[in-house]
Design a protein around this motif. Structure first.
Motif, mmCIF file in Angstrom:
data_model
loop_
_atom_site.group_PDB
_atom_site.id
_atom_site.type_symbol
_atom_site.label_atom_id
_atom_site.label_comp_id
_atom_site.label_asym_id
_atom_site.label_seq_id
_atom_site.Cartn_x
_atom_site.Cartn_y
_atom_site.Cartn_z
ATOM 1 N N TRP A 6 -62.903 23.044 3.181
ATOM 2 C CA TRP A 6 -61.560 23.336 2.640
ATOM 3 C C TRP A 6 -60.860 22.038 2.240
ATOM 4 O O TRP A 6 -60.155 21.998 1.224
ATOM 5 N N MET A 11 -57.748 29.932 -0.190
ATOM 6 C CA MET A 11 -57.155 29.196 0.929
ATOM 7 C C MET A 11 -55.977 29.967 1.525
ATOM 8 O O MET A 11 -55.798 29.988 2.757
ATOM 9 N N LEU A 32 -56.355 23.490 5.720
ATOM 10 C CA LEU A 32 -55.859 24.421 4.712
ATOM 11 C C LEU A 32 -54.429 24.085 4.298
ATOM 12 O O LEU A 32 -54.110 24.045 3.104
#
Length: 442
Positions: free
Chosen positions: A123, A143, A159
């Protein structure tokens, strides 16, 4: 042409031993890139080899980041979530350097990651790549969905940081929600801090407005980061002025106030900002805040700056570092400060008889007068150059003589070069060397 198996093994072994900064490392990069798919496989082996030199492993990541094809991307994705924090950051950076068309594949890899650490790194990489992708929507949507369900702290951390940095409305909405979530204690505060850090990398005016809101956060770390992020921006929103002024005037943390003083240099056309800077320069209890506020006031070309600086310089109750900085700022600003600086020097030198802290300030004031006055400082400099009551002041005078080189300077400098005080003698020798050079060689 791909090298044979034996040559490839030899290349891998040699590259794995290459040290940082060596020509061999550059040669390895070129050789691996030129070897095509075989070079990608070799780079993968080197990067995954924990016994290889760190510089060689990082070079292998560079090769994988630039190589065409899914094999290089798969190799980097397999490395995500492994090793030290520094190595994990390097892998994420290599993934983020991949072509923009790889964004969907990295998002898919994050969705299917087998460990929280690997997911977090993927991420992180997806966020970095999304910042330069023509259309980051695929990453932002994924996300945001994952953030709604993620419970692992590191995954949430990556995130939020990734979303906050992306210039897209949906991403900023997620960052704004993270900033308003005051739950979670210390970990919750850390998530708000990473949101602020991401917003600091976000170029949009809307991100700047969110940073201004973060100035009121109850966590000092969030406020400090918000202040620092705003200080780096050229597009400060109107709301930031009031928030920065409030921080400068009321925040209990000196680091936050220092940052606010620096940031307000970009808003000093507003009267409230300039007044707050003048007040902090004159009365803040922290020396660092005082100097930062005074420097911003000079950067704003505020008409009060020079007089305030000279008043601070004369104030024997002040921190000597602040006083020395004040005279230096006054000299650097230009304008009619020569006579006031010479007057301040005489006042401060007089204070030095019963206040040893004033000696350093007097030396700084004399150096500042040389900067501001040029030849007009010569009488004061010549008088101080033969006065050995305060060696630090005498050394500053000798330095000034060496810079101004007035008629008769060589005689005074030559005499001072033989004095016992090392600082004075060294300054004199430097001055003699400068004053004896031909005019065109100075």
């Amino acid at each position: 042409v791909a090298p044979g198996a034996g040559a490839l093994d030899e290349l891998i072994a040699g590259c794995a031993r290459a040290r940082a900064g060596t020509a061999a490392l550059s040669t390895c990069r070129r050789a691996l890139r030129a070897a095509g798919p075989a070079g990608v496989a070799a780079a993968r082996r080197i990067a995954a080899d924990g016994g290889a030199r760190p510089a060689a492993r990082t070079a292998a990541l560079d090769v994988l980041a630039a190589a065409d094809g899914a094999e290089a991307l798969d190799a980097l994705a397999a490395l995500a979530g492994t090793g030290t924090p520094r190595w994990r950051a390097a892998v994420a950076a290599a993934l983020a350097a991949r072509p923009a068309e790889d964004l969907a594949a990295i998002v898919a890899a994050a969705d299917g990651a087998d460990t929280p650490a690997r997911e977090a790194d993927l991420w992180r990489a997806a966020g970095g790549l999304a910042r330069r992708a023509p259309d980051p929507a695929v990453a932002v949507d994924a996300m945001r969905r994952r953030l709604a369900t993620a419970r692992d702290y590191e995954v949430r951390y990556r995130l939020i940081g990734a979303l906050a940095a992306i210039d897209a409305d949906a991403a900023r909405e997620a960052a704004a929600a993270a900033l308003t979530d005051r739950t979670g204690g210390a970990r919750g505060a850390a998530l708000r801090r990473v949101a602020v850090a991401g917003l600091g990398r976000n170029p949009s005016p809307a991100a700047a407005a969110l940073l201004a809101r973060a100035l009121a956060d109850p966590d000092p770390g969030v406020r400090i980061r918000a202040v620092g992020a705003l200080a780096e921006r050229a597009d400060l929103p109107a709301a930031a002025s009031a928030g920065l002024v409030r921080v400068l005037r009321t925040d209990r943390w000196p680091r936050a106030r220092r940052g606010a003083a620096g940031a307000l240099a970009g808003l000093c056309g507003q009267r409230a900002a300039a007044d707050a800077l003048a007040g902090a320069a004159g009365a803040d209890p922290d020396a660092g805040v005082q100097t930062a506020a005074l420097a911003s006031l000079f950067a704003c070309r505020d008409p009060r700056a020079a007089d305030l600086a000279l008043a601070i310089a004369r104030d024997r109750g002040r921190d000597p570092h602040v006083r020395a900085r004040a005279v230096a700022l006054a000299a650097a600003a230009g304008g009619p400060v020569c006579e006031p600086l010479l007057s301040a020097f005489r006042t401060i030198r007089g204070q030095a008889w019963d206040d040893s802290r004033a000696v350093r300030v007097a030396a700084a004031a004399l150096a500042a007068a040389v900067d501001a006055c040029g030849a007009r400082a010569v009488p004061a400099v010549e008088q101080a150059a033969v006065d050995d009551a305060f060696p630090a002041v005498q050394a500053a005078a000798i330095e000034g003589l060496g810079r101004l080189c007035p008629p008769g300077a060589a005689r005074l400098l030559g005499r001072a070069a033989n004095l016992d005080d090392r600082a004075v003698a060294a300054a004199a020798r430097r001055g003699l060397a400068r004053c004896r050079r031909p005019a065109g060689g100075r």
